[in-house]
Enzyme design. Sequence first.
Site, mmCIF file in Angstrom:
data_model
loop_
_atom_site.group_PDB
_atom_site.id
_atom_site.type_symbol
_atom_site.label_atom_id
_atom_site.label_comp_id
_atom_site.label_asym_id
_atom_site.label_seq_id
_atom_site.Cartn_x
_atom_site.Cartn_y
_atom_site.Cartn_z
ATOM 1 N N TYR A 425 0.855 -1.192 0.000
ATOM 2 C CA TYR A 425 0.000 0.000 0.000
ATOM 3 C C TYR A 425 0.890 1.241 0.000
ATOM 4 C CZ TYR A 425 -3.993 2.951 1.489
ATOM 5 O OH TYR A 425 -4.984 3.903 1.584
ATOM 6 N N CYS A 426 0.685 2.137 -0.969
ATOM 7 C CA CYS A 426 1.420 3.404 -1.064
ATOM 8 C C CYS A 426 2.927 3.119 -1.119
ATOM 9 C CB CYS A 426 1.025 4.311 0.103
ATOM 10 S SG CYS A 426 1.591 6.021 -0.060
#
Length: 691
Positions: A425-426
């Site tokens: 994530y990210c």
Amino acid sequence: MATMKSDETRRKRPPAAKRAVEASESPGRPAPEQTSRGQAPQGSGRQDDAGQPAGMGIPTPEAALGLWMSWMSQNVGGMGNMMGAPAAGGDGAQPWWAMNADALSGTLLASGVEQFQRFVASDPMLASIDKVWNANPLREVIPVDWAEAVRALRIVWLRSLRDPAKTLTRSAELNMQIWTSAVEAWNAAGARWWGVASGAPAGGDKRFDAPEWHSNPVYRTLKEMYLLASDFLLRQGLEDNDMDPQERERITFHLRQFVDAMSPSLLLLSNPVALRRAMETGGASLADGARNLLHDLREGRLSMVDATAFEPGRNLAVTKGKVVYRNRLIELIQYSPTTEQVQEVPILFMPPWINKFYILDMQPKNSMVKYLVDQGFTVFMVSWKNPDASMEDITFEDYMNLGPLAAADVVRDITGSKTVNPVGYCIGGTLLAMTLSYLAEKGDKRFGTGTFMVSMQDFSRVGDTAFFMDEPQIDFIEQQMMERGYLDSREMANMFNLLRSNDLIWSNVVNNYLLGGKPPAFDLLYWNSDGTRMARAAHSWYLRNTYVENNLIKPGKIELGGVPIDLGRIKLDIYAVGAEKDHIVPWNSAWRITQLTGGKVRFVMATSGHIAGIINHPAGKKGSYSVLEGEKPAESPEKWLEAAERNDGSWWTDWNRWLVAHSGNKVTPPPVGNANHPALCDAPGTYVLEK
């Protein structure tokens, strides 16, 4: 980076202060620095005994307000009289467009501050507020970079000098728009007086939701004046094609911060809701607001959420599980199964280390972890430690070795699965991409697929975060980290809050200080304020190799553990998600993974932004997602968008089907921990609770 800065920190950062002066040397990009780092800039925005500006350094917010009033008066003709401000060009002064740059900037700043002081002195209440402002500077809790705002204003003015005729024409058009708007406001008021139906004008600006902004002709005229003048300022001088696009975006960003800070809704005397609340409570709301302000000044930050309303393990991050492994950088959580059988291949989450992991496990109604567990997946979660000064020498290579590599070994040992399906994530996805390339070069096949959620590998288009990631800003960040051993979480929080300043900053200023209200109890805001620090060595390496040099897309430019990183060597099937309105990772940047890796990529674009686009439980029946079916990849993000099909609902359902197809057979759930890795404590663990 626009941050809350002490006086000592300001003295150590000449570039931000100097840029307000450098604009006079170049109407386009800033001039090169002419003073050494660490030397105090000439001019600090202070005033001498006569009340005149001592220089063009970092101005105070009241000087910025004076600049706004001066600009309104000089550029909007009769508007200055409507505001009750004296004309700035009186006493035979030249029109602003006929003056040279130095005279222009000096006159405007001096005139603006003088107007503000006269305006304040004429009203006892404003004079009292002004004393409170200067005694307890609110600017210490509001992370607006006033020097950058003034620099942007100067560039606009200087560029306007190139074509005075065009500027005068635009000013005349603005005057006509304001006049027309005022006439319409008073005509509508007259119509309502005579009982003629007149609906309120449509609008989505939450700052002006109160009925007075539509029904009261004075408030409505003030609102329209502000909106029209703001739009004029944002467009003035920035429509020409000769300006570098990145510089144009940077200037527009800081102009937007300035006009947002100058909203009439932020002043007590021009906020109808605050005045009504003060009258209804007999002034108690103002007393409560003063107490809230004093509390925030003591804390050195703006309160954005009721910190007592939530706590991980109590009403956030409550999915059942155990911490089954811990090292100096991570705790590994294994979640308890809820189905009789599970997919053979487990899932390993790699969240960003700039935030805490429980964005993926908020409350049961919006928990991605619980959703996957209930769908029959064995889920593991990396929970990053909150670094302190003792961890300043932790490297990015350590994040790879102690993060995804160590966690994958534990997951395979507990589950008996030969492979693991990781999710990044990210910036957790950026780390995952490097790790997959590292393993591909070594021939290690411990990971079966990869999922990337709003994650960048190509940093040529980084969205609004580019405003905080130029060379001087990163130099300043590195200087802070050298002094402390880490980057404070508030620095990152300020950056992201400024990207949505009306929603995350100014709405709280109104609620907390003008209305005297308590900060809201909102789980996402609590998570947003519960940040982590950045270890010096790792974060500096990350910024240099991504935002500054964009080395990840250059095969072999980066080495980890002596292994050259080449994303093209990644041959795994990949599921990648971008978010349509993401201001941190633009969706077309997230799409680039389809071209950078060598495997088959299924790219999905979710609606909404960086958080809401990802955390969208199917039970909420909100939003939609777009996906391009077929084997042939699109040549560009624009062509992908043209061909993609939009589907109603959450992208989670599509991802679930993809994961099932890449997760082997159904098997009996593995134990939670084993003899080699016994349960250490209940989820969410201890690292997530560190402040």
